[in-house]
Design an enzyme around this catalytic site. Structure first.
Site, PDB file in Angstrom:
ATOM      1  N   GLU A 138      30.139  43.387  52.623  1.00 35.58           N
ATOM      2  CA  GLU A 138      31.285  43.170  53.509  1.00 35.58           C
ATOM      3  C   GLU A 138      32.205  42.041  53.056  1.00 35.58           C
ATOM      4  O   GLU A 138      33.420  42.104  53.287  1.00 35.58           O
ATOM      5  CB  GLU A 138      30.828  42.961  54.953  1.00 35.58           C
ATOM      6  CG  GLU A 138      29.993  41.746  55.233  1.00 35.58           C
ATOM      7  CD  GLU A 138      29.644  41.666  56.727  1.00 35.58           C
ATOM      8  OE1 GLU A 138      30.570  41.628  57.544  1.00 35.58           O
ATOM      9  OE2 GLU A 138      28.439  41.662  57.058  1.00 35.58           O
ATOM     10  N   SER A 192      32.708  39.029  65.467  1.00 37.92           N
ATOM     11  CA  SER A 192      31.726  38.657  66.489  1.00 37.92           C
ATOM     12  C   SER A 192      31.229  37.242  66.217  1.00 37.92           C
ATOM     13  O   SER A 192      31.073  36.428  67.121  1.00 37.92           O
ATOM     14  CB  SER A 192      30.548  39.641  66.481  1.00 37.92           C
ATOM     15  OG  SER A 192      30.997  40.942  66.782  1.00 37.92           O
ATOM     16  N   ARG A 207      30.976  32.377  49.773  1.00 36.59           N
ATOM     17  CA  ARG A 207      30.877  32.080  51.204  1.00 36.59           C
ATOM     18  C   ARG A 207      30.488  30.616  51.329  1.00 36.59           C
ATOM     19  O   ARG A 207      29.460  30.198  50.812  1.00 36.59           O
ATOM     20  CB  ARG A 207      29.842  32.971  51.878  1.00 36.59           C
ATOM     21  CG  ARG A 207      29.770  32.784  53.392  1.00 36.59           C
ATOM     22  CD  ARG A 207      28.722  33.715  54.011  1.00 36.59           C
ATOM     23  NE  ARG A 207      28.750  33.686  55.469  1.00 36.59           N
ATOM     24  CZ  ARG A 207      28.090  32.826  56.234  1.00 36.59           C
ATOM     25  NH1 ARG A 207      27.339  31.881  55.663  1.00 36.59           N
ATOM     26  NH2 ARG A 207      28.162  32.881  57.550  1.00 36.59           N
TER      27      ARG A 207
END
Length: 370
Positions: A138, A192, A207
């Protein structure tokens, strides 16, 4: 449809991002179909294309974001329009059943998907729809989709924008931003939960960190505190509320600014800090609670983003994700917070296709599996 060039995947072309709350779908509608192709096109493919492009709503919860449609672009050597569709993840079984009813599996199509749901619902796609997913990372999809959408023209409009005069509400206005030279860039993806990436080139990114306090937290807490039933309702309530009724500010503790450490009196010292007092709990409204929840989540994200930007030595921070959909309130809060606390050194940027980059990145992966 049979495509003579074997390098091109067979239609229909989809990319899916199955998140914890929403499913995002990108669909490429070809507009350069030849007479020969049209003659060979099977009915199930015509049915799917007509259903997706002639409707703006699907059932009670599916929405096509018509205002985001990218017209007349070239993808994998074909001309077409790129459509963007979303629906709640809880309704995914209905979507799979629809695919079965429209004989989707007979088209021998490749379905590229990303997000946690690509793993969670893989068995459902196989057993209910007789469909096989090709799963993609993702964060790879997020970066690839973002860079691709930024590289194509948004029908002559600017894709990237910022809020000028963010510290002055009455003068604050949306302005286009040129992102032709995007690197380095800090990408804050608010779904979310939240993931933060440092992007140094199209192939060099990592990340940095994340937080579990994201859009799902906002809606979950709002639902508990106010009884709201949807994200839109929660935002509507927040727009009418006053967060200072629930939050304890610096001035509530110091009687004004805390000058030694440069903390202004209006800064939040303790989110929901006033709710320890019975009389405050009795006077606070549901709208105030919704606003305080929004401010709490947004301030936390902004604070983490600022620290990451400083650590990574990046001064442009782009916020994306469906938490920002129809949520100008949070965008302006983020713009103001970054501008104020960085003394103008950091700029908060936003993108029109905020929640669809993962789905577009999945779509771009199609040729690898055809």
């Amino acid at each position: 449809m049979k495509i003579k060039d074997a390098k091109k995947p067979s239609f229909p072309w989809f990319g899916m991002d199955i998140g914890g709350t929403l499913v995002k779908l990108s669909y490429f509608e070809p507009i350069d179909i030849t007479a020969e192709e049209e003659q060979e096109e099977v009915e199930s493919l015509k049915s799917i294309r007509k259903y997706l492009t002639s409707n703006v709503a699907y059932g009670s919860t599916g929405i096509r974001d018509v205002h985001l449609e990218l017209k007349d672009l070239t993808l994998f050597g074909r001309r077409g329009n790129l459509h963007f569709i979303r629906f709640p993840t809880q309704d995914l079984p209905t979507f799979i059943q629809m695919g079965r009813d429209k004989n989707f599996s007979t088209l021998h199509t490749v379905l590229c998907a990303t997000g946690g749901g690509a793993y969670k619902f893989e068995k459902d796609f196989r057993t209910i729809g007789n469909l096989h997913l090709h799963k993609l990372d993702e964060l790879d999809c997020l970066v690839k989709g973002l860079l691709y959408i930024d590289s194509v023209s948004f029908n002559g409009q600017a894709e990237c924008y910022y809020f000028a005069n963010a510290s002055e509400p009455e003068r604050c206005q949306k302005m286009p931003f040129n992102l032709d030279d995007p690197y380095p860039l800090l990408v804050v993806n608010i779904g979310s939960g939240v993931s933060i990436l440092a992007v140094h080139s199209k192939d060099n990114y990592k990340r940095v960190t994340g937080t579990s306090l994201g859009g799902g937290t906002f809606l979950g807490l709002c639902s508990l505190l106010t009884g709201c039933e949807s994200f839109e309702e929660a935002l509507e309530m927040a727009s009418k509320g006053d967060s200072t009724q629930a939050d304890k500010l610096v001035r509530d503790i110091y009687g004004g600014d805390y000058e030694r450490f440069g903390l202004p009196g209006w800064a939040v010292a303790s989110s929901f800090g006033n709710m320890i007092y019975k009389e405050k709990r009795e006077s606070v409204s549901k709208e105030d609670l919704a606003r305080a929840t929004l401010v709490t989540i947004t301030n936390n994200i902004g604070s983490i983003a600022r620290m990451c930007a400083v650590n990574e030595k990046i001064n442009r921070v782009v916020f994306v994700g469906n938490f920002l959909r129809v949520n100008t309130l949070s965008m302006k809060l983020l713009a103001y917070a970054l501008d104020y606390w960085s003394k103008g050194q950091l700029k908060a940027l936003f993108l029109e296709h905020e929640g669809y980059f993962g789905a577009v990145g999945a779509l771009l992966g199609l040729p690898n599996f055809s």
